[in-house]
Design an enzyme around this catalytic site. Sequence first.
Site, PDB file in Angstrom:
ATOM      1  N   THR A   1       0.824  -1.211   0.000  1.00 37.86           N
ATOM      2  CA  THR A   1       0.000   0.000   0.000  1.00 37.86           C
ATOM      3  C   THR A   1       0.857   1.259   0.000  1.00 37.86           C
ATOM      4  OG1 THR A   1      -1.726  -1.235   1.104  1.00 37.86           O
ATOM      5  CG2 THR A   1      -1.925   1.154   1.145  1.00 37.86           C
TER       6      THR A   1
ATOM      7  N   LYS B   1       6.496  11.866  21.393  1.00 31.97           N
ATOM      8  CA  LYS B   1       6.505  12.996  22.343  1.00 31.97           C
ATOM      9  C   LYS B   1       5.090  13.347  22.773  1.00 31.97           C
ATOM     10  CE  LYS B   1      10.282  15.127  19.734  1.00 31.97           C
ATOM     11  NZ  LYS B   1      10.603  16.362  18.974  1.00 31.97           N
TER      12      LYS B   1
ATOM     13  N   ARG C   1      -2.101   5.227   7.419  1.00 32.16           N
ATOM     14  CA  ARG C   1      -2.540   3.920   7.948  1.00 32.16           C
ATOM     15  C   ARG C   1      -2.283   3.903   9.442  1.00 32.16           C
ATOM     16  NH1 ARG C   1      -0.859  -1.861   5.496  1.00 32.16           N
ATOM     17  NH2 ARG C   1      -2.575  -1.260   4.144  1.00 32.16           N
TER      18      ARG C   1
ATOM     19  N   HIS D   1     -10.451  -0.137   4.448  1.00 31.43           N
ATOM     20  CA  HIS D   1      -9.264   0.038   3.601  1.00 31.43           C
ATOM     21  C   HIS D   1      -9.807   0.388   2.209  1.00 31.43           C
ATOM     22  CE1 HIS D   1      -5.420  -0.346   1.830  1.00 31.43           C
ATOM     23  NE2 HIS D   1      -5.059  -1.540   2.247  1.00 31.43           N
TER      24      HIS D   1
HETATM   25  C1  NCD Z   1      -4.253  -5.683   3.568  1.00 34.65           C
HETATM   26  C2  NCD Z   1      -4.349  -4.782   4.793  1.00 34.65           C
HETATM   27  O1  NCD Z   1      -3.363  -4.121   5.170  1.00 34.65           O
HETATM   28  O2  NCD Z   1      -5.435  -4.715   5.321  1.00 34.65           O
HETATM   29  N1  NCD Z   1      -3.016  -5.574   2.912  1.00 34.65           N
HETATM   30  C3  NCD Z   1      -2.874  -4.641   1.914  1.00 34.65           C
HETATM   31  O3  NCD Z   1      -3.080  -3.453   2.116  1.00 34.65           O
HETATM   32  N2  NCD Z   1      -2.552  -5.061   0.685  1.00 34.65           N
HETATM   33  C4  NCD Z   1      -4.607  -7.087   3.877  1.00 34.65           C
HETATM   34  C5  NCD Z   1      -3.872  -7.796   4.963  1.00 34.65           C
HETATM   35  O4  NCD Z   1      -2.977  -7.254   5.590  1.00 34.65           O
HETATM   36  O5  NCD Z   1      -4.214  -8.966   5.159  1.00 34.65           O
END
Ligand code: NCD
Length: 308
Positions: free
Chosen positions: A61, A90, A111, A139
């Site tokens: 990602t 901090k 994220r 996501h």
């Molecule tokens: C996914 C996530 O981070 O949710 N991965 C990703 O972004 N390609 C799926 C996962 O981690 O299983």
Amino acid sequence: MKFKGEHILSTQQFDKEGLMSLFAEAKKMEKVIAEAKNGKESKVLAGKIMATLFYEPSTRTRFSFEAAMIRLGGRVLSNADMMQTSSIKKLETLEDTGKVVSQIADVIAMRHPEQGSVAVLAERSDVPVINAGDGSNEHPTQALLDLYTIWKEFGRIDGLTIGMIGDLKNSRVQHSQFGLLKHFKVKFVLVSPRGLEMPAAILKEMGSAAKVVLTPEDMVASADVISVSRIQKERFVSEREYKKFVGQFVVDAELMKKAKKTAIVMQPLPRVDDIAVEVDSDPRARYFDQVGNGVAVRMALLKMVLGE
Ligand code: NCD
């Protein structure tokens, strides 16, 4: 729906028309990528900066967002490990970090392990914030690239049966897939280890379009799309708890014998004991193609959000 200047936090924001305009743009972006590889680089986002704030591990990602920005002539500021090396150490609040980074960058991809955290940071940001995964909640950009993959494959989404297998409880990807798929006339066939079922709220929304089955064989029998998720280790209270589930359901060559000839297998990756390596050579495997599609979809999204 409007893209320009908007935060992209949830699949709830999308409608069918918005999805189709994004897919059309992503298709054009595949050409832009091909041209860039031949030395003709795009300048569509020249002068723009994207900051990637990742408070949780990522391979695809983060690289995909960064590649998307770079392919369009923009630049990237990256901190891959915000938990360890940013001002959160901090005790800076997410709100303050959002306000601060938005004075520096033109767009933020973020994220974080907690549900709703990206929205919290976005609240005080003066630039668009894109959710790259918030806990087990959503996501959205993964779901966008997943639907783009399906749309490219079948030329439509209406009328398909979507099989979902894996950690349906914790997979933010499958939750977001539903968030987008609900705009189409699709059926769902769900199978998960006991205890990792799809959350009740989603099941309720799926209503009569969903069928819960007990075995992977029952799922693949009717699925056009086999959407796989790994058991989401980081969402379990202990290693012991996680181990109860891992490896229970594996998509392997034997199972694929019972799947439709025209089906496709999708997985956001990483895989961990959920798809056997032997399936990689099955012409129905699409999980590596998804990664490439992700760059094109994120290019389209960045272009539309930045209003270029
Ligand atoms: C996914 C996530 O981070 O949710 N991965 C990703 O972004 N390609 C799926 C996962 O981690 O299983």
